[in-house]
Design an enzyme around this catalytic site. Structure first.
Site, mmCIF file in Angstrom:
data_model
loop_
_atom_site.group_PDB
_atom_site.id
_atom_site.type_symbol
_atom_site.label_atom_id
_atom_site.label_comp_id
_atom_site.label_asym_id
_atom_site.label_seq_id
_atom_site.Cartn_x
_atom_site.Cartn_y
_atom_site.Cartn_z
ATOM 1 C CE LYS A 22 40.300 42.593 52.160
ATOM 2 N NZ LYS A 22 40.208 42.370 53.612
ATOM 3 C CG ASN A 23 37.416 39.458 53.178
ATOM 4 O OD1 ASN A 23 38.478 40.063 53.362
ATOM 5 N ND2 ASN A 23 36.224 40.032 53.290
ATOM 6 N NE ARG A 92 38.209 43.136 62.690
ATOM 7 C CZ ARG A 92 37.901 42.950 63.947
ATOM 8 N NH1 ARG A 92 38.337 43.755 64.874
ATOM 9 N NH2 ARG A 92 37.138 41.936 64.307
ATOM 10 C CB CYS A 116 38.829 48.655 58.138
ATOM 11 S SG CYS A 116 39.153 48.554 56.392
ATOM 12 N NE ARG A 121 35.794 45.384 61.471
ATOM 13 C CZ ARG A 121 36.274 45.189 60.246
ATOM 14 N NH1 ARG A 121 36.994 46.104 59.658
ATOM 15 N NH2 ARG A 121 36.037 44.070 59.611
ATOM 16 C CG ASP A 307 33.065 43.816 52.871
ATOM 17 O OD1 ASP A 307 32.988 44.615 53.814
ATOM 18 O OD2 ASP A 307 33.782 42.791 52.908
ATOM 19 C CB ILE A 329 27.435 44.389 59.333
ATOM 20 C CG1 ILE A 329 26.467 43.651 58.413
ATOM 21 C CG2 ILE A 329 28.542 43.466 59.851
ATOM 22 C CD1 ILE A 329 25.907 42.376 58.940
ATOM 23 N NE ARG A 399 43.685 46.633 54.740
ATOM 24 C CZ ARG A 399 42.431 46.677 55.182
ATOM 25 N NH1 ARG A 399 41.823 47.814 55.340
ATOM 26 N NH2 ARG A 399 41.794 45.572 55.493
HETATM 27 C C1 UD1 Z 1 34.746 40.127 57.785
HETATM 28 C C2 UD1 Z 1 35.377 40.617 56.504
HETATM 29 C C3 UD1 Z 1 34.917 42.040 56.201
HETATM 30 C C4 UD1 Z 1 33.389 42.113 56.208
HETATM 31 C C5 UD1 Z 1 32.818 41.514 57.486
HETATM 32 C C6 UD1 Z 1 31.304 41.415 57.476
HETATM 33 C C7 UD1 Z 1 37.484 39.432 56.479
HETATM 34 C C8 UD1 Z 1 38.970 39.500 56.595
HETATM 35 N N1 UD1 Z 1 36.821 40.583 56.671
HETATM 36 O O1 UD1 Z 1 35.218 40.986 58.833
HETATM 37 O O2 UD1 Z 1 35.423 42.393 54.925
HETATM 38 O O3 UD1 Z 1 33.003 43.472 56.134
HETATM 39 O O4 UD1 Z 1 33.336 40.182 57.685
HETATM 40 O O5 UD1 Z 1 30.880 40.668 56.389
HETATM 41 O O6 UD1 Z 1 36.925 38.389 56.184
HETATM 42 N N2 UD1 Z 1 31.834 41.368 66.316
HETATM 43 C C9 UD1 Z 1 31.778 41.372 67.700
HETATM 44 N N3 UD1 Z 1 32.673 40.598 68.369
HETATM 45 C C10 UD1 Z 1 33.620 39.834 67.735
HETATM 46 C C11 UD1 Z 1 33.644 39.842 66.317
HETATM 47 C C12 UD1 Z 1 32.741 40.623 65.636
HETATM 48 O O7 UD1 Z 1 30.938 42.031 68.314
HETATM 49 O O8 UD1 Z 1 34.395 39.144 68.398
HETATM 50 C C13 UD1 Z 1 30.858 42.210 65.580
HETATM 51 C C14 UD1 Z 1 31.525 43.254 64.700
HETATM 52 O O9 UD1 Z 1 31.815 44.435 65.437
HETATM 53 C C15 UD1 Z 1 30.463 43.472 63.654
HETATM 54 C C16 UD1 Z 1 29.860 42.074 63.469
HETATM 55 O O10 UD1 Z 1 30.186 41.357 64.652
HETATM 56 O O11 UD1 Z 1 29.468 44.334 64.140
HETATM 57 C C17 UD1 Z 1 30.365 41.299 62.272
HETATM 58 O O12 UD1 Z 1 31.770 41.326 62.258
HETATM 59 P P1 UD1 Z 1 32.624 40.144 61.629
HETATM 60 O O13 UD1 Z 1 31.772 39.254 60.788
HETATM 61 O O14 UD1 Z 1 33.426 39.508 62.702
HETATM 62 O O15 UD1 Z 1 33.617 40.941 60.676
HETATM 63 P P2 UD1 Z 1 35.069 40.527 60.349
HETATM 64 O O16 UD1 Z 1 35.172 39.039 60.408
HETATM 65 O O17 UD1 Z 1 36.030 41.336 61.116
#
Ligand code: UD1
Length: 420
Positions: A22-23, A92, A116, A121, A307, A329, A399
């Site tokens: 998915k990701n 998201r 989610c 986030r 995850d 995380i 999802r």
């Molecule tokens: C992706 C995965 C999700 C997985 C996560 C961490 C997808 C679609 N989803 O989510 O399944 O759980 O990686 O491996 O690939 N953060 C900020 N600012 C930002 C972006 C992120 O502070 O602009 C923080 C988030 O709140 C979190 C951390 O960074 O604490 C990591 O988040 P991130 O790696 O961005 O997660 P996703 O990409 O949303």
């Protein structure tokens, strides 16, 4: 809302074919906006989030055709730069439209995402990175609006303050069409990032360094069509391995990619699983073996994936001894804990750590799914518990897990979907 009824207590045994990730599929489908030429994608999992991505593409003016169960041809040119709240609120990852749209059209209007409910986030890292490539931003009516003074992005050096998976992906896609060289420092290293880089290269992008924390992209004026097969889903693989393990069964995961699961396999072995690995399969045997508790600390790849945290909580819940699970995380990613406690697990939360005292058995109960991976943990708990478990709100599960009931039933589990 659909529910699962699960009758627990049977060891899962047999083979399961792993779907595309998915990701990896989500950024790659949205990445097709970077070209007007046809792109053919294979091994695309049949999931709700994937359908949401296709709806987004259609909204932007592109078309798609389903060639077979898991293959699609995507054609046409992006004509609209707006990703509306109606779609973005359901997923998201729609924020992944921001980079490609800004790069291809020079501007974008993307609603702030929902998805989610695990922690705040934010998307500040996405925005900050795109600013380094010359994009201008304004935030109004719940929309992020990007623009570019001369209609295009320009290469730049981006230092990600925090490792972000979709943040890195957005910037890779944007930089592919930016003028000049871009460098992403402190980039995410997840296997899905590597798959995106392979896909972008197949379209003619010049990307290097993926899988390390420094990705370099030489922008090109345009990208062309290509054919690409989505990488295997390491989280789905890990989920079936844990399910077989927690039920003292045995499973062979086919079409898996063992090298993407090293931290998970290491912990499963530490928990006393017998595991054999070959090119694209993983065999796990837990028959007649005790589950040993394992301490987990989540971290960006190549650390232990967040995850997989909820699924390992179930394993620890039925292990012989005490353990801890620390989530680094996401805040608020322990929503499965109260539900597992209702099933008889001995768990207590202290800050971002859950302490666990293993019990011989869980008991079936009515529980509520709250996010994608929490749902997976409740399904596993239902499969190992005594009696019947009803998991409510399984739309979260749809999802991210392709044909979940079919796959569990093929392994001998008793699970029924109740539509309502
Ligand atoms: C992706 C995965 C999700 C997985 C996560 C961490 C997808 C679609 N989803 O989510 O399944 O759980 O990686 O491996 O690939 N953060 C900020 N600012 C930002 C972006 C992120 O502070 O602009 C923080 C988030 O709140 C979190 C951390 O960074 O604490 C990591 O988040 P991130 O790696 O961005 O997660 P996703 O990409 O949303």
């Amino acid at each position: 809302m659909d529910k699962f009824t699960i009758v627990g207590g049977k060891a899962l045994e047999g083979e399961v074919t792993i779907s595309g990730a998915k990701n990896a599929a989500l950024p790659i489908i949205l990445g097709t906006m970077l070209t007007s030429e046809p792109v053919v994608l294979h091994n695309v999992p049949d999931l709700r989030d994937v359908q949401t991505c296709f709806k987004l593409l259609t909204m932007m003016g592109k078309s798609y055709e389903r060639l077979s169960d898991n293959s699609y041809r995507i054609t046409g040119k992006v004509t609209s730069n707006v990703a509306t709240y109606e779609l973005v609120k359901t997923m998201r990852a729609s924020i992944l439209a921001l980079g490609p749209l800004t790069a291809y059209l020079g501007s974008a209007e993307v609603s702030l995402p929902g998805g989610c409910a695990i922690g705040a986030r934010p998307v500040d890292l996405h925005v900050k990175g795109l600013k380094e490539l010359g994009a201008l931003f304004e935030l109004s009516d719940g929309y992020i609006r990007s623009s570019t003074p001369d209609g295009k992005l320009h290469g730049g050096t981006i230092l990600m303050d925090k490792v972000s998976v979709t943040g890195t992906e957005n910037l890779m896609m944007a930089a592919a069409l930016a003028e000049g060289t871009s460098v992403i420092e402190n980039a995410a290293r997840e296997p899905e990032i590597v798959d995106l880089a392979i896909f972008l290269r197949a379209m003619g992008a010049q990307v290097s360094g993926e899988g390390s924390d420094r990705i370099v992209i030489e922008g090109v004026p345009s990208l062309h069509g290509c054919e690409h097969s989505i990488v295997a889903d390491r989280i789905e693989t890990g989920t079936y391995l844990v399910a077989a393990m927690a039920s003292h069964g045995q499973v062979t995961c086919l079409h898996a990619l063992p090298q993407t699961l090293e931290p998970v396999i290491a912990k499963l072995r530490q928990a006393n699983a017998l595991i054999e690995i070959s090119d694209d399969r993983i065999y796990l045997d837990m028959r007649g073996r005790d589950i040993k508790p394992v301490d987990i600390i989540t971290a960006p790849h190549p650390g232990f994936p967040t995850d997989m945290q909820a699924q390992f909580m179930v394993l620890n819940a039925v292990a012989s001894g005490s353990s801890s699970v620390t989530e680094t995380i996401f805040e608020n990613r322990f929503m499965h804990v109260p539900e597992l406690i209702r099933m008889g697990a001995h768990l207590s939360i202290n800050g971002n750590t859950v302490y666990c005292e293993g019990v011989p058995h869980l008991q079936g109960a009515q529980v509520m799914a709250t996010d994608l991976r929490a749902s997976a943990s409740l399904v596993i708990a239902g499969l190992v518990a005594e009696g019947t478990t009803v998991v409510d709100r399984i739309y979260h599960m749809d999802r991210g897990y392709e044909h979940i009931e079919r796959k569990i039933r093929a392994l001998g589990g008793t699970i029924e979907r109740i539509s309502g």
